[in-house]
Write a protein that holds these residues in place. Structure first.
Motif, PDB file in Angstrom:
ATOM      1  N   THR A   1      -4.121  12.486  -0.078  1.00 31.85           N
ATOM      2  CA  THR A   1      -5.298  11.745   0.523  1.00 31.85           C
ATOM      3  C   THR A   1      -5.941  10.852  -0.420  1.00 31.85           C
ATOM      4  OG1 THR A   1      -5.580  13.467   2.096  1.00 31.85           O
ATOM      5  CG2 THR A   1      -7.355  12.034   1.784  1.00 31.85           C
ATOM      6  N   LEU A   2      -5.863   9.623  -0.156  1.00 35.16           N
ATOM      7  CA  LEU A   2      -6.557   8.710  -0.966  1.00 35.16           C
ATOM      8  C   LEU A   2      -7.685   8.185  -0.301  1.00 35.16           C
ATOM      9  CD1 LEU A   2      -3.465   6.520  -2.156  1.00 35.16           C
ATOM     10  CD2 LEU A   2      -4.277   8.900  -3.000  1.00 35.16           C
ATOM     11  N   ARG A   3      -8.848   7.841  -1.242  1.00 36.68           N
ATOM     12  CA  ARG A   3     -10.124   7.572  -0.470  1.00 36.68           C
ATOM     13  C   ARG A   3     -10.724   5.991  -0.758  1.00 36.68           C
ATOM     14  NH1 ARG A   3     -10.081  12.933  -1.217  1.00 36.68           N
ATOM     15  NH2 ARG A   3     -10.396  14.136   0.960  1.00 36.68           N
ATOM     16  N   CYS A   4     -11.361   5.441   0.022  1.00 35.55           N
ATOM     17  CA  CYS A   4     -11.816   4.200  -0.183  1.00 35.55           C
ATOM     18  C   CYS A   4     -13.063   4.140   0.560  1.00 35.55           C
ATOM     19  CB  CYS A   4     -11.040   3.139   0.446  1.00 35.55           C
ATOM     20  SG  CYS A   4     -11.601   1.590   0.561  1.00 35.55           S
ATOM     21  N   SER A   5     -14.085   3.395  -0.212  1.00 32.34           N
ATOM     22  CA  SER A   5     -15.410   3.131  -0.010  1.00 32.34           C
ATOM     23  C   SER A   5     -15.591   1.762   0.142  1.00 32.34           C
ATOM     24  CB  SER A   5     -16.640   3.703  -0.815  1.00 32.34           C
ATOM     25  OG  SER A   5     -17.839   3.325  -0.345  1.00 32.34           O
ATOM     26  N   SER A   6     -15.791   1.310   1.317  1.00 33.07           N
ATOM     27  CA  SER A   6     -15.677  -0.222   1.737  1.00 33.07           C
ATOM     28  C   SER A   6     -16.895  -1.080   1.175  1.00 33.07           C
ATOM     29  CB  SER A   6     -15.682  -0.579   3.070  1.00 33.07           C
ATOM     30  OG  SER A   6     -14.440  -0.117   3.577  1.00 33.07           O
ATOM     31  N   GLN A   7     -17.022  -2.136   0.906  1.00 32.41           N
ATOM     32  CA  GLN A   7     -17.955  -3.090   0.651  1.00 32.41           C
ATOM     33  C   GLN A   7     -19.073  -2.833   1.824  1.00 32.41           C
ATOM     34  OE1 GLN A   7     -16.967  -6.962  -0.968  1.00 32.41           O
ATOM     35  NE2 GLN A   7     -19.057  -7.704  -0.661  1.00 32.41           N
ATOM     36  N   SER A   8     -20.418  -2.994   1.379  1.00 34.71           N
ATOM     37  CA  SER A   8     -21.371  -2.679   2.352  1.00 34.71           C
ATOM     38  C   SER A   8     -21.339  -3.782   3.370  1.00 34.71           C
ATOM     39  CB  SER A   8     -22.734  -2.800   1.660  1.00 34.71           C
ATOM     40  OG  SER A   8     -23.719  -2.776   2.418  1.00 34.71           O
ATOM     41  N   GLY A   9     -21.617  -3.321   4.676  1.00 36.50           N
ATOM     42  CA  GLY A   9     -21.506  -4.471   5.888  1.00 36.50           C
ATOM     43  C   GLY A   9     -20.075  -4.800   6.452  1.00 36.50           C
ATOM     44  N   HIS A  10     -18.953  -4.176   5.610  1.00 35.66           N
ATOM     45  CA  HIS A  10     -17.721  -4.402   6.027  1.00 35.66           C
ATOM     46  C   HIS A  10     -17.283  -3.561   6.879  1.00 35.66           C
ATOM     47  CE1 HIS A  10     -16.461  -7.323   2.427  1.00 35.66           C
ATOM     48  NE2 HIS A  10     -17.545  -7.908   3.074  1.00 35.66           N
ATOM     49  N   ASN A  11     -16.889  -3.797   8.215  1.00 34.97           N
ATOM     50  CA  ASN A  11     -16.521  -2.789   9.080  1.00 34.97           C
ATOM     51  C   ASN A  11     -14.760  -2.667   9.538  1.00 34.97           C
ATOM     52  OD1 ASN A  11     -15.943  -5.086  10.634  1.00 34.97           O
ATOM     53  ND2 ASN A  11     -17.877  -4.585  12.065  1.00 34.97           N
ATOM     54  N   THR A  12     -14.204  -3.459   8.457  1.00 35.87           N
ATOM     55  CA  THR A  12     -12.620  -3.629   8.611  1.00 35.87           C
ATOM     56  C   THR A  12     -12.016  -3.319   7.372  1.00 35.87           C
ATOM     57  OG1 THR A  12     -12.828  -5.342  10.485  1.00 35.87           O
ATOM     58  CG2 THR A  12     -10.703  -5.146   9.332  1.00 35.87           C
ATOM     59  N   VAL A  13     -11.234  -2.531   7.624  1.00 32.95           N
ATOM     60  CA  VAL A  13     -10.581  -1.999   6.296  1.00 32.95           C
ATOM     61  C   VAL A  13      -8.983  -1.919   6.319  1.00 32.95           C
ATOM     62  CG1 VAL A  13     -10.729   0.584   6.856  1.00 32.95           C
ATOM     63  CG2 VAL A  13     -10.676  -0.189   4.265  1.00 32.95           C
ATOM     64  N   SER A  14      -8.244  -2.273   5.486  1.00 34.06           N
ATOM     65  CA  SER A  14      -6.980  -2.171   5.366  1.00 34.06           C
ATOM     66  C   SER A  14      -6.434  -1.604   4.153  1.00 34.06           C
ATOM     67  CB  SER A  14      -6.318  -3.697   5.793  1.00 34.06           C
ATOM     68  OG  SER A  14      -6.882  -4.517   4.763  1.00 34.06           O
ATOM     69  N   TRP A  15      -5.155  -0.967   4.360  1.00 34.68           N
ATOM     70  CA  TRP A  15      -4.477  -0.308   3.142  1.00 34.68           C
ATOM     71  C   TRP A  15      -3.252  -1.192   2.815  1.00 34.68           C
ATOM     72  CZ3 TRP A  15      -6.188   3.608  -0.002  1.00 34.68           C
ATOM     73  CH2 TRP A  15      -7.348   4.375   0.491  1.00 34.68           C
ATOM     74  N   TYR A  16      -2.818  -1.347   1.669  1.00 36.60           N
ATOM     75  CA  TYR A  16      -1.723  -1.973   1.025  1.00 36.60           C
ATOM     76  C   TYR A  16      -0.784  -1.108   0.069  1.00 36.60           C
ATOM     77  CZ  TYR A  16      -3.031  -6.472   3.259  1.00 36.60           C
ATOM     78  OH  TYR A  16      -3.304  -7.290   4.343  1.00 36.60           O
ATOM     79  N   GLN A  17       0.349  -1.321  -0.210  1.00 37.35           N
ATOM     80  CA  GLN A  17       1.323  -0.504  -1.032  1.00 37.35           C
ATOM     81  C   GLN A  17       1.623  -1.587  -1.814  1.00 37.35           C
ATOM     82  OE1 GLN A  17       5.265   0.532  -0.315  1.00 37.35           O
ATOM     83  NE2 GLN A  17       4.691   2.782  -0.660  1.00 37.35           N
ATOM     84  N   GLN A  18       1.656  -1.335  -3.151  1.00 35.78           N
ATOM     85  CA  GLN A  18       2.164  -2.359  -4.198  1.00 35.78           C
ATOM     86  C   GLN A  18       2.898  -1.726  -5.120  1.00 35.78           C
ATOM     87  OE1 GLN A  18      -0.594  -4.371  -6.787  1.00 35.78           O
ATOM     88  NE2 GLN A  18       0.735  -6.191  -7.056  1.00 35.78           N
ATOM     89  N   ALA A  19       4.278  -1.677  -5.091  1.00 37.34           N
ATOM     90  CA  ALA A  19       5.167  -1.301  -5.802  1.00 37.34           C
ATOM     91  C   ALA A  19       5.506  -2.027  -7.250  1.00 37.34           C
ATOM     92  CB  ALA A  19       6.622  -1.109  -5.354  1.00 37.34           C
TER      93      ALA A  19
END
Lengths: 113, 112
Positions: free
Chosen positions: A20-38
């Protein structure tokens, strides 16, 4: 400094385990996306969450799943880890409306052995 | 997954030189973005382009959104050692979604 924070910064797991990986978004940002970078590649889109619902998904199997919480923080879960899952996992957030661009965190470096 | 065609793959230049890199796609994008990534960090947004033909500057950086909406270029003038890093182009089809398609990156090395 983008205001997007991710934890942990590094992680080593064994094939078959779950992470499990965790992320805290920038304040006020309600859209979050995840990317994989090999290594040596550009980031690849995994999925996006908006107001706690997944509303976009890239070409990743169902063992990649996520959550977004009411405070807009987010998790990426990966089950049954494979060696090829070793990569930098990036979280990015944006404002909902208009052309606001994505702002990335510094990522979690996952190594699967 | 799909990636944009970004060139050159790497560049090694002298401090003070100008640099140009570009990105092409077989399909149309409505937004083009340029990011820079330093080792151990996430990509940082440099320039965002929202309109075909648009030319936008950010200090020594200039980027253009191609008229066909299938390409973009980034120029860096008078390069300095801190310009070292990997530069990524990214295309976005729909402003309502965060799905970005990235190039493989251009690694820039600057010799003092």
């Amino acid at each position: 400094e983008t205001g997007v924070t991710q934890s942990p910064t590094h992680l080593i797991k064994t094939r078959g385990q779950q992470v499990t990986l965790r992320c805290s978004s920038q304040s006020g940002h309600n859209t979050v996306s995840w990317y994989q970078q090999a290594l040596g590649q550009g980031p690849q889109f995994i999925f996006q969450y908006y107001r706690e619902e997944e509303n976009g998904r890239g070409n990743f199997p169902p063992r990649f799943s996520g959550l977004q919480f009411p405070n807009y923080s987010s998790e990426l879960n990966v089950n049954a880890l494979e060696l090829d899952d070793s990569a930098l996992y990036l979280c990015a957030s944006r404002l909902e409306a208009g052309n606001s661009p994505l702002h990335f965190g510094n990522g979690t470096r996952l190594t699967v052995t | 997954g799909q990636q944009l065609n970004q060139s050159p793959q790497s560049m090694f230049i002298q401090e003070g030189e100008d640099v140009s890199m570009n990105c092409t796609s077989s399909s149309i994008f409505n937004t083009w973005l340029w990011y820079k990534q330093d080792p151990g960090e996430g990509p940082v947004l440099l320039i965002a382009l929202y309109k075909a033909g648009e030319l936008t500057s950010n200090g020594r950086l200039t980027a253009q959104f191609g008229i066909t909406r299938k390409d973009s270029f980034l120029n860096i003038s008078a390069s300095i050692p801190s310009d070292v890093g990997i530069y990524f182009c990214a295309g976005q089809r729909d402003s309502g979604y965060s799905t970005l398609t990235f190039g493989k990156g251009t690694m820039l090395l600057v010799s003092p």
